[in-house]
Scaffold this motif. Sequence first.
Motif, PDB file in Angstrom:
ATOM      1  N   GLN B  41       4.351  -6.667   1.951  1.00  0.00           N
ATOM      2  CA  GLN B  41       4.220  -5.376   1.289  1.00  0.00           C
ATOM      3  C   GLN B  41       4.796  -5.420  -0.127  1.00  0.00           C
ATOM      4  O   GLN B  41       4.199  -4.930  -1.082  1.00  0.00           O
ATOM      5  N   ASP B  42       5.928  -6.058  -0.212  1.00  0.00           N
ATOM      6  CA  ASP B  42       6.614  -6.180  -1.494  1.00  0.00           C
ATOM      7  C   ASP B  42       5.747  -6.924  -2.499  1.00  0.00           C
ATOM      8  O   ASP B  42       5.616  -6.533  -3.651  1.00  0.00           O
ATOM      9  N   GLU B  45       2.956  -4.831  -3.724  1.00  0.00           N
ATOM     10  CA  GLU B  45       3.389  -3.845  -4.698  1.00  0.00           C
ATOM     11  C   GLU B  45       3.530  -4.473  -6.074  1.00  0.00           C
ATOM     12  O   GLU B  45       3.148  -3.907  -7.084  1.00  0.00           O
TER      13      GLU B  45
END
Lengths: 271, 326
Positions: B41-42, B45
């Motif tokens: 997810q990081d 982003e």
Amino acid sequence: MKAVLKKYTLTVVSIVSIAATVLWLFGLGWTLQDQFSTNKKVSQFKEKTDSTSTEKQDGTLTIFALGDSLTRGTGDADGKGYTGYLTERLKEKTDQDINLLNTAIKGETSRGLLKQLQQSEIQRQAKQADVIVMTIGGNDLFQQGAALENLDNNAINGKKQIYLSNVKKIYTQLRELNPDAVIYHVGLYNPFSNMPDSKTTSSIVRDWNFQSAETAAGFNNIVYVPTFDLFQLQVENYLYTDQFHPNTEGYKLIAERVASLIKFEQEENES
Amino acid sequence: MINLVRNEMLKLLRKKRLYVIILIIAFLVPLFTYAQFKEIQDQREKMGNQDWRTTLQQEITDTQNRLSSSRIQDEWRKFLKIRLSQQQYYLENDIDPRAPGAPTFMRIFVENSIDLLLPLLVMVIVADLVSSESSGGTIKLLLTRPVKRWRILLSKYLAMLLSISFIVLSVAVLSYGISGVVFGYGGWNMPLLTGFTVSGDELLTENVHIVPQWQYILMEFGLVWYVCMIVGTLTFMLSVLLRSTAAVMGIMLASLIAGAILANMVSSWESAKYFFMVNLNLTNYVSGMATPIEGMSLGFSMSVLAVWGIAGFIIAFVTFSKRDIY
């Protein structure tokens, strides 16, 4: 009842364990066979390769940055470099999403960049780009700040000829990959302009820039962006402690200049 | 013989150790799944919803930039260089080595637990297999039966083998089942590259070939099982030699952890490669990582482990059949 359950569990666990043992032994055997037998080839796995999207994404502006430590952002406290500040600037001006692809490598020379451009992934990204920004040549000329102590004209001329022929190939390659994107080649400044020999060094850098710009002029849509003037006065305020790379302020200056050029380009498109 | 093994299995199940181990795994896997999920997810982003190629290319450039810095340890530089050429190779062959999915998670999980976590779990089962009988006094009852001593020990050894297989299987099943909830259950046929050979700080690719992920995982689990068996055998030997389970555990724990530490610092001490605990990371050879000490290879590590294992096995059986029980 409980005893029956126990017995049942025992049988199940045992059978499962035996099956697992066979499976793992098989895996182990396969590893040995696979790792120690030679002369296999990467089979034709290439079929799927072409599904790679080389189309430009609509609605996003893709900036493809390549080159040396300046594009990488060495010396900037935030590590963004001019590409980072450029993206920030552009974000203020447009609603489009901006996608920055930075493939710059510290210490890259024109020869290294030419080699990097042969990699298929780099080529794919170059094809996707809407805008290409690059810095190259600093390491050809200065060799990490060491070479300019030797101001021998012949040596510098030799380097320049090699550099110019490489740059020409880089331009050609980029144009072949992506005929539309405007290429902004950010020029050199003289980091030594407050040193005793500044007259000589400045003239060398000016000449270098002039020749590069001349080469760029031979191609469509390649803009050689000057930075010499930005750093000409007060160079010490815009340099990082290594006295070679720009600091945050210096990068912002470069970014501003490039950003203004890109904006102009877009407005023209819209009208 | 079968009845003897059955009896030992029953003892093992009674102790409920296997359940504890399954519980531990079932607790750890969600933890790692979450960590992995966060990482993905990081990355999304940071990079935007990009093609994995772009992300991988970015990683390659980042590594190249780190390599060009002069303040970098030789060890680390070697590691980076090898990883770099491997990533480049993956990119050139258009293969995403980290496409998320439960099988990928399984693979990464097992690669990371082969040298410490799994041996520890094995140790929990094996450590008191014999020593508890000595300290509890039940060994006398066991040996009064009209069965040869080596058969009793062998039945214990076979029970150990079965439970190790069981543990490895539960790692496989649990890591697949739990992580699949987040990452999806697909991806068995994803191609992966194996057969890299590391020589100095060069990565040789002439033997590299593609295997589907399911085969890759099966191969890695085979190696994991092998490592667990060796660690199990050594623990088994200690369990025969020592009466105190705590001492067995302490020694194994110390050597396993020492191995994990040594692997990071022995690069200049060549003969350390004959220790069993520096050779536990067999999966690294399949995936093509830098070895802790120059000159180690899959064949070498497996032989070293085999020698230790066989020696442990012999010592255990000889001591057990010759020892006076009182």
